[in-house]
Design a protein around this motif. Structure first.
Motif, PDB file in Angstrom:
ATOM      1  N   ASP A 279      66.966  45.961 -13.547  1.00  0.00           N
ATOM      2  CA  ASP A 279      65.602  45.944 -13.016  1.00  0.00           C
ATOM      3  C   ASP A 279      64.839  47.098 -13.660  1.00  0.00           C
ATOM      4  OD1 ASP A 279      63.300  45.597 -11.622  1.00  0.00           O
ATOM      5  OD2 ASP A 279      64.092  46.295  -9.694  1.00  0.00           O
ATOM      6  N   ASP A 280      64.514  46.927 -14.949  1.00  0.00           N
ATOM      7  CA  ASP A 280      63.850  47.988 -15.694  1.00  0.00           C
ATOM      8  C   ASP A 280      63.126  47.364 -16.880  1.00  0.00           C
ATOM      9  OD1 ASP A 280      63.078  50.588 -16.293  1.00  0.00           O
ATOM     10  OD2 ASP A 280      64.868  51.020 -17.475  1.00  0.00           O
ATOM     11  N   GLN A 281      62.161  48.097 -17.421  1.00  0.00           N
ATOM     12  CA  GLN A 281      61.519  47.709 -18.669  1.00  0.00           C
ATOM     13  C   GLN A 281      62.193  48.496 -19.781  1.00  0.00           C
ATOM     14  OE1 GLN A 281      57.278  48.394 -18.871  1.00  0.00           O
ATOM     15  NE2 GLN A 281      57.029  46.978 -20.584  1.00  0.00           N
ATOM     16  N   ALA A 282      62.999  47.804 -20.575  1.00  0.00           N
ATOM     17  CA  ALA A 282      63.782  48.470 -21.615  1.00  0.00           C
ATOM     18  C   ALA A 282      62.871  49.132 -22.642  1.00  0.00           C
ATOM     19  CB  ALA A 282      64.702  47.468 -22.295  1.00  0.00           C
ATOM     20  N   VAL A 283      63.411  50.113 -23.343  1.00  0.00           N
ATOM     21  CA  VAL A 283      62.712  50.822 -24.423  1.00  0.00           C
ATOM     22  C   VAL A 283      63.549  50.669 -25.688  1.00  0.00           C
ATOM     23  CG1 VAL A 283      62.016  53.100 -25.268  1.00  0.00           C
ATOM     24  CG2 VAL A 283      61.597  52.473 -22.884  1.00  0.00           C
ATOM     25  N   TRP A 284      62.895  50.386 -26.803  1.00  0.00           N
ATOM     26  CA  TRP A 284      63.605  50.289 -28.073  1.00  0.00           C
ATOM     27  C   TRP A 284      63.969  51.685 -28.557  1.00  0.00           C
ATOM     28  CZ3 TRP A 284      64.990  45.832 -30.818  1.00  0.00           C
ATOM     29  CH2 TRP A 284      64.590  44.637 -30.217  1.00  0.00           C
ATOM     30  N   LEU A 285      65.274  51.923 -28.733  1.00  0.00           N
ATOM     31  CA  LEU A 285      65.756  53.211 -29.210  1.00  0.00           C
ATOM     32  C   LEU A 285      65.587  53.324 -30.716  1.00  0.00           C
ATOM     33  CD1 LEU A 285      67.181  55.800 -28.195  1.00  0.00           C
ATOM     34  CD2 LEU A 285      69.362  54.663 -28.658  1.00  0.00           C
ATOM     35  N   ASN A 286      65.720  52.198 -31.395  1.00  0.00           N
ATOM     36  CA  ASN A 286      65.515  52.091 -32.842  1.00  0.00           C
ATOM     37  C   ASN A 286      65.272  50.615 -33.148  1.00  0.00           C
ATOM     38  OD1 ASN A 286      68.189  50.923 -32.853  1.00  0.00           O
ATOM     39  ND2 ASN A 286      68.986  53.015 -32.852  1.00  0.00           N
ATOM     40  N   ASP A 287      65.420  50.199 -34.389  1.00  0.00           N
ATOM     41  CA  ASP A 287      65.151  48.808 -34.755  1.00  0.00           C
ATOM     42  C   ASP A 287      66.183  47.825 -34.226  1.00  0.00           C
ATOM     43  OD1 ASP A 287      62.829  49.430 -36.156  1.00  0.00           O
ATOM     44  OD2 ASP A 287      63.923  49.807 -38.016  1.00  0.00           O
ATOM     45  N   THR A 288      67.328  48.326 -33.782  1.00  0.00           N
ATOM     46  CA  THR A 288      68.422  47.423 -33.444  1.00  0.00           C
ATOM     47  C   THR A 288      68.949  47.537 -32.016  1.00  0.00           C
ATOM     48  OG1 THR A 288      70.066  49.009 -34.282  1.00  0.00           O
ATOM     49  CG2 THR A 288      69.204  47.376 -35.848  1.00  0.00           C
ATOM     50  N   SER A 289      68.556  48.554 -31.267  1.00  0.00           N
ATOM     51  CA  SER A 289      69.122  48.737 -29.933  1.00  0.00           C
ATOM     52  C   SER A 289      68.058  49.168 -28.934  1.00  0.00           C
ATOM     53  CB  SER A 289      70.256  49.770 -29.963  1.00  0.00           C
ATOM     54  OG  SER A 289      69.784  51.018 -30.413  1.00  0.00           O
ATOM     55  N   VAL A 290      68.351  48.952 -27.658  1.00  0.00           N
ATOM     56  CA  VAL A 290      67.421  49.307 -26.586  1.00  0.00           C
ATOM     57  C   VAL A 290      68.121  50.195 -25.577  1.00  0.00           C
ATOM     58  CG1 VAL A 290      66.013  47.228 -26.826  1.00  0.00           C
ATOM     59  CG2 VAL A 290      67.985  47.197 -25.274  1.00  0.00           C
ATOM     60  N   VAL A 291      67.317  50.896 -24.792  1.00  0.00           N
ATOM     61  CA  VAL A 291      67.831  51.761 -23.734  1.00  0.00           C
ATOM     62  C   VAL A 291      67.167  51.360 -22.431  1.00  0.00           C
ATOM     63  CG1 VAL A 291      66.119  53.553 -24.256  1.00  0.00           C
ATOM     64  CG2 VAL A 291      68.179  54.159 -22.987  1.00  0.00           C
ATOM     65  N   TYR A 292      67.912  51.467 -21.322  1.00  0.00           N
ATOM     66  CA  TYR A 292      67.433  51.007 -20.024  1.00  0.00           C
ATOM     67  C   TYR A 292      68.148  51.798 -18.932  1.00  0.00           C
ATOM     68  CZ  TYR A 292      71.770  48.467 -20.808  1.00  0.00           C
ATOM     69  OH  TYR A 292      73.069  48.161 -21.123  1.00  0.00           O
ATOM     70  N   ALA A 293      67.625  51.726 -17.718  1.00  0.00           N
ATOM     71  CA  ALA A 293      68.158  52.515 -16.606  1.00  0.00           C
ATOM     72  C   ALA A 293      69.015  51.656 -15.678  1.00  0.00           C
ATOM     73  CB  ALA A 293      67.016  53.142 -15.818  1.00  0.00           C
ATOM     74  N   LEU A 294      70.044  52.290 -15.153  1.00  0.00           N
ATOM     75  CA  LEU A 294      70.907  51.687 -14.139  1.00  0.00           C
ATOM     76  C   LEU A 294      71.247  52.736 -13.081  1.00  0.00           C
ATOM     77  CD1 LEU A 294      73.492  49.583 -16.185  1.00  0.00           C
ATOM     78  CD2 LEU A 294      72.061  48.724 -14.320  1.00  0.00           C
ATOM     79  N   PRO A 295      71.368  52.324 -11.811  1.00  0.00           N
ATOM     80  CA  PRO A 295      71.792  53.286 -10.787  1.00  0.00           C
ATOM     81  C   PRO A 295      73.173  53.841 -11.112  1.00  0.00           C
ATOM     82  CG  PRO A 295      70.941  51.274  -9.791  1.00  0.00           C
ATOM     83  CD  PRO A 295      71.088  50.995 -11.249  1.00  0.00           C
ATOM     84  N   GLY A 296      73.342  55.155 -10.902  1.00  0.00           N
ATOM     85  CA  GLY A 296      74.625  55.799 -11.152  1.00  0.00           C
ATOM     86  C   GLY A 296      75.128  56.503  -9.912  1.00  0.00           C
ATOM     87  N   ASP A 297      76.231  57.217 -10.050  1.00  0.00           N
ATOM     88  CA  ASP A 297      76.824  57.923  -8.908  1.00  0.00           C
ATOM     89  C   ASP A 297      75.961  59.093  -8.455  1.00  0.00           C
ATOM     90  OD1 ASP A 297      79.005  56.221  -8.942  1.00  0.00           O
ATOM     91  OD2 ASP A 297      80.177  57.510 -10.277  1.00  0.00           O
ATOM     92  N   PHE A 298      75.221  59.705  -9.376  1.00  0.00           N
ATOM     93  CA  PHE A 298      74.425  60.881  -9.038  1.00  0.00           C
ATOM     94  C   PHE A 298      72.996  60.715  -9.557  1.00  0.00           C
ATOM     95  CE2 PHE A 298      78.854  62.199  -9.481  1.00  0.00           C
ATOM     96  CZ  PHE A 298      79.086  62.768  -8.237  1.00  0.00           C
ATOM     97  N   GLY A 299      72.366  59.611  -9.229  1.00  0.00           N
ATOM     98  CA  GLY A 299      71.019  59.342  -9.692  1.00  0.00           C
ATOM     99  C   GLY A 299      70.994  58.116 -10.572  1.00  0.00           C
ATOM    100  N   THR A 300      70.052  58.067 -11.487  1.00  0.00           N
ATOM    101  CA  THR A 300      69.896  56.951 -12.400  1.00  0.00           C
ATOM    102  C   THR A 300      70.316  57.383 -13.799  1.00  0.00           C
ATOM    103  OG1 THR A 300      68.023  56.162 -11.099  1.00  0.00           O
ATOM    104  CG2 THR A 300      68.258  55.263 -13.292  1.00  0.00           C
ATOM    105  N   ASP A 301      71.080  56.533 -14.477  1.00  0.00           N
ATOM    106  CA  ASP A 301      71.568  56.842 -15.811  1.00  0.00           C
ATOM    107  C   ASP A 301      70.925  55.917 -16.841  1.00  0.00           C
ATOM    108  OD1 ASP A 301      73.360  58.654 -14.587  1.00  0.00           O
ATOM    109  OD2 ASP A 301      74.841  57.048 -14.308  1.00  0.00           O
ATOM    110  N   LEU A 302      70.835  56.398 -18.079  1.00  0.00           N
ATOM    111  CA  LEU A 302      70.314  55.600 -19.177  1.00  0.00           C
ATOM    112  C   LEU A 302      71.464  55.040 -20.003  1.00  0.00           C
ATOM    113  CD1 LEU A 302      67.327  57.812 -20.408  1.00  0.00           C
ATOM    114  CD2 LEU A 302      67.269  55.826 -18.873  1.00  0.00           C
ATOM    115  N   TRP A 303      71.384  53.737 -20.276  1.00  0.00           N
ATOM    116  CA  TRP A 303      72.383  53.035 -21.062  1.00  0.00           C
ATOM    117  C   TRP A 303      71.730  52.418 -22.285  1.00  0.00           C
ATOM    118  CZ3 TRP A 303      77.669  52.058 -19.577  1.00  0.00           C
ATOM    119  CH2 TRP A 303      78.030  52.676 -18.369  1.00  0.00           C
ATOM    120  N   THR A 304      72.536  52.134 -23.301  1.00  0.00           N
ATOM    121  CA  THR A 304      72.018  51.499 -24.504  1.00  0.00           C
ATOM    122  C   THR A 304      72.924  50.348 -24.922  1.00  0.00           C
ATOM    123  OG1 THR A 304      71.290  51.881 -26.791  1.00  0.00           O
ATOM    124  CG2 THR A 304      73.240  53.085 -26.064  1.00  0.00           C
ATOM    125  N   ILE A 305      72.320  49.377 -25.649  1.00  0.00           N
ATOM    126  CA  ILE A 305      73.068  48.208 -26.108  1.00  0.00           C
ATOM    127  C   ILE A 305      72.339  47.608 -27.305  1.00  0.00           C
ATOM    128  CG2 ILE A 305      71.887  46.464 -24.705  1.00  0.00           C
ATOM    129  CD1 ILE A 305      74.694  45.293 -24.101  1.00  0.00           C
TER     130      ILE A 305
END
Length: 326
Positions: A279-305
């Protein structure tokens, strides 16, 4: 039934937003007219990832930065607190909650040194923010109540020309071409703007229980639908694809959305290799991958794929939200 489920979902989102941004409201209330911690970081520093720090402590909800090449490095932290944030080309937009009996916010435009240049107050709870690649145009979305024909809550999306100061307070005044024909409905909502340039943009349009990717023109004040079941699009740096949330299950499941990529030329969809609900609006990290937020154990974490459907999710930065790459 759909109307009831949507109402319940939106109500839950707003409750969570209020809880999640409680510290931000407190921090924003402490601030003066808005200045960064001197020398903390600059929005024009290349190769830098800027985000809202969600780690518990004195810097919670403040803007922080790390090198994108070394996201585990020590954070440079500013005095600026935001509920939502985005930046490009030395221009930032910071959405702050304002304490009070009714939800209210202010959209603060920041220069490269994190100093406030303009402030735009409004009613609602901050949800999304974006800036065009050259830093001229800014957009933001908030949750509002009392103006929706489809339920107690809706969204309002604004677009600002930071150079001229011209503010479009709501995209709901734009003309709509849907499936090739003119369209009007009192239940239209917009959210999740992503800019192609200083005039063209993409966003989500919602009406009659469905969502659509639209392409819009600021100058002509019009949009047209391109593809169904698209939420929170994010345009690739080369302008050929969008990554977005696609609803693959009912909202009552509690896990309705998955990340997809869409070719704007062929309209072919590709599911990304992220199996979790996003449930986030992803951000392009570069031409090939994106970063997005997910709930974590101690707040919200950023993930990439990767954005082509290959690979696997990888945690990028812990205890962070609302990223922007400078």
């Amino acid at each position: 039934m759909l109307k009831t489920r949507l109402t319940v979902l939106l109500a839950a989102i707003i409750v969570l937003a209020v809880i999640a941004t409680g510290y931000t409201m407190h921090a924003a209330g402490r601030q003066d007219s808005g200045g960064g911690r001197s020398g903390a970081f600059n929005l024009r520093t290349p190769g830098q990832l800027v985000f809202r720090d969600t780690e518990m402590g004195p810097n919670k909800d403040h803007l922080a930065a790390v090198p994108a090449s070394d996201p585990g490095a020590a954070r440079a932290v500013s005095d600026v607190a935001c509920a939502r944030f985005y930046a490009a080309a030395g221009t930032g937009v910071c959405l702050r909650n304002k304490p009070g009996l009714t939800p209210a916010y202010e959209a603060v435009i920041l220069d490269a040194s994190l100093h406030e240049t303009h402030r735009y107050p409004g009613t609602g709870i901050p949800s999304r923010a974006r800036v065009s690649a050259d830093g001229r145009m800014a957009a933001w979305t908030v949750f509002v109540s009392g103006d929706s024909y489809g339920g107690p809550f809706s969204t309002r999306t604004s677009i600002l020309d930071t150079r001229t100061g011209h503010l479009i307070s709501s995209l709901e005044d734009f003309s709509i071409t849907k499936d090739g024909s003119s369209y009007r409905s009192p239940d239209v909502n917009y959210w999740g703007v992503t800019f192609a340039d200083d005039d063209r943009f993409y966003a989500t349009l919602a009406t009659k229980g469905k969502t659509y990717l639209v392409q819009g023109e600021v100058g002509a004040r019009r949009v047209r639908t391109l593809h169904e079941n698209v939420e929170c699009p994010s345009l690739s740096p080369d302008g050929t694809r969008v990554v977005y949330k696609k609803k693959v299950r009912s909202v009552s499941s509690g896990s309705p959305w998955r990340l997809y990529a869409l070719s704007l030329k062929t309209m072919k969809e590709t599911p990304l290799a992220e199996p979790r609900n996003i449930d986030d609006q992803a951000v392009w990290l570069n031409d090939t991958s994106v970063v997005y937020a997910l709930p974590g154990d101690f707040g919200t974490d950023l993930w990439t794929i990767p954005a082509d459907g290959t690979g696997a999710p990888r945690e990028l930065v812990g205890r962070a939200l609302a990223p922007a790459l400078s």
